[in-house]
Design a protein around this motif. Sequence first.
Motif, mmCIF file in Angstrom:
data_model
loop_
_atom_site.group_PDB
_atom_site.id
_atom_site.type_symbol
_atom_site.label_atom_id
_atom_site.label_comp_id
_atom_site.label_asym_id
_atom_site.label_seq_id
_atom_site.Cartn_x
_atom_site.Cartn_y
_atom_site.Cartn_z
ATOM 1 N N MET A 12 0.828 -1.199 0.000
ATOM 2 C CA MET A 12 0.000 0.000 0.000
ATOM 3 C C MET A 12 0.868 1.257 0.000
ATOM 4 S SD MET A 12 -3.183 -1.084 2.453
ATOM 5 C CE MET A 12 -3.277 0.548 3.074
ATOM 6 N N MET A 13 2.090 1.166 0.486
ATOM 7 C CA MET A 13 2.966 2.331 0.539
ATOM 8 C C MET A 13 3.501 2.698 -0.837
ATOM 9 S SD MET A 13 5.113 1.695 3.955
ATOM 10 C CE MET A 13 4.375 1.652 5.555
ATOM 11 N N ARG A 14 3.639 1.747 -1.727
ATOM 12 C CA ARG A 14 4.131 2.010 -3.082
ATOM 13 C C ARG A 14 2.949 2.422 -3.945
ATOM 14 N NH1 ARG A 14 6.636 -2.901 -1.924
ATOM 15 N NH2 ARG A 14 5.163 -3.955 -3.250
ATOM 16 N N ARG A 15 2.882 3.653 -4.294
ATOM 17 C CA ARG A 15 1.776 4.179 -5.094
ATOM 18 C C ARG A 15 2.156 4.155 -6.568
ATOM 19 N NH1 ARG A 15 -1.922 3.948 -1.497
ATOM 20 N NH2 ARG A 15 -1.957 5.493 0.128
ATOM 21 N N SER A 16 1.248 3.677 -7.380
ATOM 22 C CA SER A 16 1.453 3.692 -8.825
ATOM 23 C C SER A 16 1.161 5.088 -9.354
ATOM 24 C CB SER A 16 0.513 2.684 -9.497
ATOM 25 O OG SER A 16 -0.823 3.142 -9.368
ATOM 26 N N ASP A 17 1.554 5.347 -10.592
ATOM 27 C CA ASP A 17 1.235 6.631 -11.228
ATOM 28 C C ASP A 17 -0.274 6.857 -11.233
ATOM 29 O OD1 ASP A 17 3.897 7.127 -11.664
ATOM 30 O OD2 ASP A 17 3.856 6.575 -13.782
ATOM 31 N N ALA A 18 -1.037 5.814 -11.524
ATOM 32 C CA ALA A 18 -2.490 5.940 -11.567
ATOM 33 C C ALA A 18 -3.043 6.356 -10.212
ATOM 34 C CB ALA A 18 -3.133 4.636 -12.035
ATOM 35 N N GLU A 19 -2.526 5.759 -9.138
ATOM 36 C CA GLU A 19 -2.984 6.116 -7.797
ATOM 37 C C GLU A 19 -2.596 7.544 -7.447
ATOM 38 O OE1 GLU A 19 -2.960 2.126 -5.130
ATOM 39 O OE2 GLU A 19 -1.046 2.690 -6.029
ATOM 40 N N LEU A 20 -1.410 7.969 -7.839
ATOM 41 C CA LEU A 20 -0.976 9.339 -7.571
ATOM 42 C C LEU A 20 -1.840 10.349 -8.319
ATOM 43 C CD1 LEU A 20 2.896 8.812 -7.607
ATOM 44 C CD2 LEU A 20 1.424 9.171 -5.608
ATOM 45 N N PHE A 21 -2.142 10.070 -9.590
ATOM 46 C CA PHE A 21 -3.028 10.938 -10.354
ATOM 47 C C PHE A 21 -4.420 10.971 -9.718
ATOM 48 C CE2 PHE A 21 0.087 11.248 -13.651
ATOM 49 C CZ PHE A 21 -0.235 12.417 -14.318
ATOM 50 N N ALA A 22 -4.883 9.814 -9.275
ATOM 51 C CA ALA A 22 -6.203 9.733 -8.644
ATOM 52 C C ALA A 22 -6.233 10.536 -7.346
ATOM 53 C CB ALA A 22 -6.578 8.275 -8.392
ATOM 54 N N GLU A 23 -5.176 10.442 -6.551
ATOM 55 C CA GLU A 23 -5.124 11.209 -5.301
ATOM 56 C C GLU A 23 -5.193 12.706 -5.585
ATOM 57 O OE1 GLU A 23 -1.679 9.945 -3.104
ATOM 58 O OE2 GLU A 23 -2.522 7.939 -2.786
ATOM 59 N N GLU A 24 -4.479 13.161 -6.601
ATOM 60 C CA GLU A 24 -4.523 14.583 -6.978
ATOM 61 C C GLU A 24 -5.918 14.964 -7.484
ATOM 62 O OE1 GLU A 24 -2.338 17.111 -6.578
ATOM 63 O OE2 GLU A 24 -1.205 15.640 -5.407
ATOM 64 N N PHE A 25 -6.523 14.081 -8.244
ATOM 65 C CA PHE A 25 -7.868 14.305 -8.774
ATOM 66 C C PHE A 25 -8.864 14.462 -7.627
ATOM 67 C CE2 PHE A 25 -11.805 13.086 -10.964
ATOM 68 C CZ PHE A 25 -11.675 13.736 -12.187
ATOM 69 N N VAL A 26 -8.785 13.571 -6.655
ATOM 70 C CA VAL A 26 -9.676 13.619 -5.491
ATOM 71 C C VAL A 26 -9.383 14.865 -4.655
ATOM 72 C CG1 VAL A 26 -10.246 12.458 -3.304
ATOM 73 C CG2 VAL A 26 -10.131 11.139 -5.433
ATOM 74 N N ALA A 27 -8.105 15.231 -4.519
ATOM 75 C CA ALA A 27 -7.758 16.447 -3.772
ATOM 76 C C ALA A 27 -8.373 17.680 -4.452
ATOM 77 C CB ALA A 27 -6.244 16.596 -3.668
ATOM 78 N N ARG A 28 -8.396 17.688 -5.763
ATOM 79 C CA ARG A 28 -8.944 18.831 -6.497
ATOM 80 C C ARG A 28 -10.468 18.843 -6.487
ATOM 81 N NH1 ARG A 28 -6.872 20.621 -12.231
ATOM 82 N NH2 ARG A 28 -5.713 22.041 -10.933
#
Length: 182
Positions: A12-28
Motif C-alpha cells: 500500500m505504501m508504493r503508489r502507482s502513477d495511476a494512484e498518484l493521479f487519482a489522489e490529486e484528482f480527489v484532492a482537487r
Amino acid sequence: LTSCERNSTASMMRRSDAELFAEEFVARYGTDVSMRLFDVAARLSLTVKDVDADAFDGALIRVKGADRGKVLLNRNVREPGRRLFTLAHEVAHFIMPGHGREASLCRASDVETWDPTVRAAEREANEFAASVLMPEIVCRPYVRKEPSLRVVQEMREACGVSLTAALVRYVRMSTFAVAMVR
C-alpha cells in the motif's frame, strides 16, 4: 503485524502513477467526486453521450488540436456502478500522460479488470477509476472492519460503484487475509 499484514501494508505504501493521479484528482474535486463525476467531466471539457454499441462499453474521442473530447458510454450497460466506473476509466485515458492523443475504444473485458493480460493502459485506467471512485480516506473505515460481504456492500453503496469494483478495492486495501474468487 503478521507477515500477511506487513506485505499488504508495504504494497500500500508504493503508489502507482495511476494512484498518484487519482489522489490529486480527489484532492482537487473532493472525496465525493463519484457523486459528481458527470459534472466534473464537463469541467474537464468532456461531453458524455449514451450510444448503442456492441463493440465497446466506453470510448474516448479526442478533439484534434484541443484539450477536449467526448466520452461515449454504451447505454446497454445498465448497472449504474459499472457505468460510473467506465466514465472514470475514460477520464483516466483523457488526463493521464502516456495514454495517447488518439481515440480509444474500451471493451467490456478492458473495464473493471486487473487481469495482467489486459493492456497496461487499460489496467492503469482501471486503477485510476477505482482510486477516484473509492478514495482511500472513504474506504479505510470499511477495510478496518472484520471482513464480511455486508461490509463490502456498505462500502459499495457509500461509493456508488459495482460490487465487483468494491470487492477488488476491499481486497487490495485490507490488512486481513482476504481473497475474492470469481
